[in-house]
Design a protein around this motif. Structure first.
Motif, mmCIF file in Angstrom:
data_model
loop_
_atom_site.group_PDB
_atom_site.id
_atom_site.type_symbol
_atom_site.label_atom_id
_atom_site.label_comp_id
_atom_site.label_asym_id
_atom_site.label_seq_id
_atom_site.Cartn_x
_atom_site.Cartn_y
_atom_site.Cartn_z
ATOM 1 N N ILE A 114 37.041 -60.061 -43.514
ATOM 2 C CA ILE A 114 38.251 -59.818 -44.306
ATOM 3 C C ILE A 114 39.407 -59.438 -43.389
ATOM 4 O O ILE A 114 40.521 -59.960 -43.509
ATOM 5 N N ILE A 115 39.125 -58.516 -42.457
ATOM 6 C CA ILE A 115 40.162 -58.124 -41.503
ATOM 7 C C ILE A 115 40.554 -59.312 -40.640
ATOM 8 O O ILE A 115 41.736 -59.539 -40.358
ATOM 9 N N ALA B 59 44.571 -54.520 -45.982
ATOM 10 C CA ALA B 59 44.272 -53.224 -46.577
ATOM 11 C C ALA B 59 42.857 -53.185 -47.137
ATOM 12 O O ALA B 59 42.107 -52.223 -46.917
ATOM 13 N N ILE B 60 42.466 -54.242 -47.855
ATOM 14 C CA ILE B 60 41.117 -54.308 -48.396
ATOM 15 C C ILE B 60 40.087 -54.282 -47.274
ATOM 16 O O ILE B 60 39.058 -53.599 -47.345
ATOM 17 N N THR C 187 37.415 -51.275 -46.740
ATOM 18 C CA THR C 187 35.997 -51.609 -46.765
ATOM 19 C C THR C 187 35.297 -51.126 -45.512
ATOM 20 O O THR C 187 34.180 -50.590 -45.554
ATOM 21 N N LEU C 188 35.961 -51.306 -44.380
ATOM 22 C CA LEU C 188 35.383 -50.866 -43.113
ATOM 23 C C LEU C 188 35.162 -49.359 -43.095
ATOM 24 O O LEU C 188 34.083 -48.876 -42.719
ATOM 25 N N LEU C 189 36.160 -48.592 -43.531
ATOM 26 C CA LEU C 189 36.056 -47.136 -43.504
ATOM 27 C C LEU C 189 35.001 -46.632 -44.489
ATOM 28 O O LEU C 189 34.215 -45.739 -44.171
ATOM 29 N N VAL C 190 35.005 -47.209 -45.699
ATOM 30 C CA VAL C 190 34.033 -46.771 -46.701
ATOM 31 C C VAL C 190 32.611 -47.108 -46.254
ATOM 32 O O VAL C 190 31.687 -46.299 -46.392
ATOM 33 N N SER C 191 32.428 -48.296 -45.713
ATOM 34 C CA SER C 191 31.100 -48.691 -45.257
ATOM 35 C C SER C 191 30.644 -47.836 -44.089
ATOM 36 O O SER C 191 29.458 -47.480 -43.991
ATOM 37 N N LEU C 192 31.561 -47.521 -43.200
ATOM 38 C CA LEU C 192 31.208 -46.649 -42.082
ATOM 39 C C LEU C 192 30.811 -45.268 -42.576
ATOM 40 O O LEU C 192 29.833 -44.667 -42.100
ATOM 41 N N ALA C 193 31.561 -44.751 -43.558
ATOM 42 C CA ALA C 193 31.215 -43.450 -44.125
ATOM 43 C C ALA C 193 29.857 -43.510 -44.825
ATOM 44 O O ALA C 193 29.041 -42.577 -44.720
ATOM 45 N N VAL D 78 35.209 -53.945 -54.694
ATOM 46 C CA VAL D 78 34.858 -55.233 -55.299
ATOM 47 C C VAL D 78 35.926 -55.651 -56.310
ATOM 48 O O VAL D 78 36.372 -56.807 -56.334
ATOM 49 N N LEU D 79 36.345 -54.702 -57.138
ATOM 50 C CA LEU D 79 37.378 -55.011 -58.133
ATOM 51 C C LEU D 79 38.705 -55.366 -57.467
ATOM 52 O O LEU D 79 39.414 -56.275 -57.913
#
Length: 284
Positions: A36-37, A62-63, A67-73, A97-98
């Protein structure tokens, strides 16, 4: 009759399996955020030949970064092995996803239409601004959006490649949408003839001056929108694949959350303690 309650904490094998599953799911979404990035950066890197400062590239970046930050967390949070951490991760993943679904549907809606018209006897197409969605027309006609886009078109020097073409070259060589709309007048224009017929407005906006050409023509704006449409349709294929992947990951994560929640007493579901803390208190 007495019911046998499940002992807490769960067995080491169950803890290991749950921790591995959560970590693997987060790793998958972490990897999924990279394309995505990359798609957003690719749009930015090709700003010279595509619509510069695309309004769709910023949401895409932005998405991807969220996504990267949330997945890393989530990947780091899998070390805690508690349903509360997984629940927070699932909530954030659902929002992603939404959001990605909304961006994809919105991009397809605003880039519908276009495609150009084949010029008889020529290998290239010509494009009309009226063929594109009203939303894109309003943005490309607004000075604050068109000015940076035109600066990128000029910086790409696309018209320099066809400046020395002869009329025979236009009969045998194809043109990009920007070259077709910005570097030449519409093919239907006639010059040097004493005729009273009405011509397209772009015919009067054209100039042989290298700094003018047809940069002020509606056909130039249409060429920029056509380049955007083509790039976005390519990105849509990637978006659909990522959506299917993220939905599958979300479904698996929901199952993991249910299994972890049923294996833990209700009073401990939202207690955020790392695994090493539980082991220490268990020994004491």
């Amino acid at each position: 009759m007495y019911s046998r309650r499940r002992a807490w904490p769960p067995a080491a094998g169950e803890r290991h399996l749950s921790n591995t599953l959560v970590g693997l799911l987060n790793l998958i979404t972490l990897v999924a955020s990279v394309p995505i990035i990359g798609a957003g950066l690719w749009l930015q890197a090709h700003a010279g030949s595509s619509p510069c400062g695309s309004v769709l590239q910023a949401p895409l970046l932005a998405i991807g970064f969220v996504t990267l930050l949330v997945s890393l967390a989530g990947f780091l949070g899998s070390c805690y092995h508690v349903p509360s951490a997984l629940w927070l991760y699932l909530a954030a993943l659902l929002l992603l996803v939404l959001a990605l679904l909304g961006i994809t549907v919105f991009g397809l809606a605003v880039t519908a239409g276009g495609g150009g018209t084949q010029v008889p006897g020529r290998p290239y197409r010509e494009f009309r601004l009226s063929d594109y969605s009203p939303w894109l027309q309003r943005h490309v006609q607004a000075e604050r959006y068109w000015r940076p886009a035109l600066a990128c078109v000029l910086g790409a020097r696309a018209c320099d490649r066809v400046a020395a073409w002869t009329p025979l070259d236009y009969l045998s060589h194809d043109l990009t949408p920007i070259q077709s709309g910005c570097c030449k007048p519409p093919t239907s224009c006639t010059y040097g003839q004493q005729e009273a017929q009405q011509q397209e407005p772009d015919c009067y906006r054209w100039s042989n001056s290298p700094g003018v050409l047809c940069y002020g023509c509606d056909s130039c704006k249409a060429g920029v929108l056509e380049q955007l449409r083509r790039h976005w349709h390519n990105i849509t294929i990637l978006n659909v694949v990522l959506l299917l992947l993220l939905i599958a990951v979300y479904s698996c994560a929901c199952c993991a959350f249910r299994n972890a929640a049923t294996a833990m007493p209700a009073s401990k579901i939202f207690h955020l303690h790392p695994r090493w803390s539980r082991w220490w208190h268990g020994r004491s």
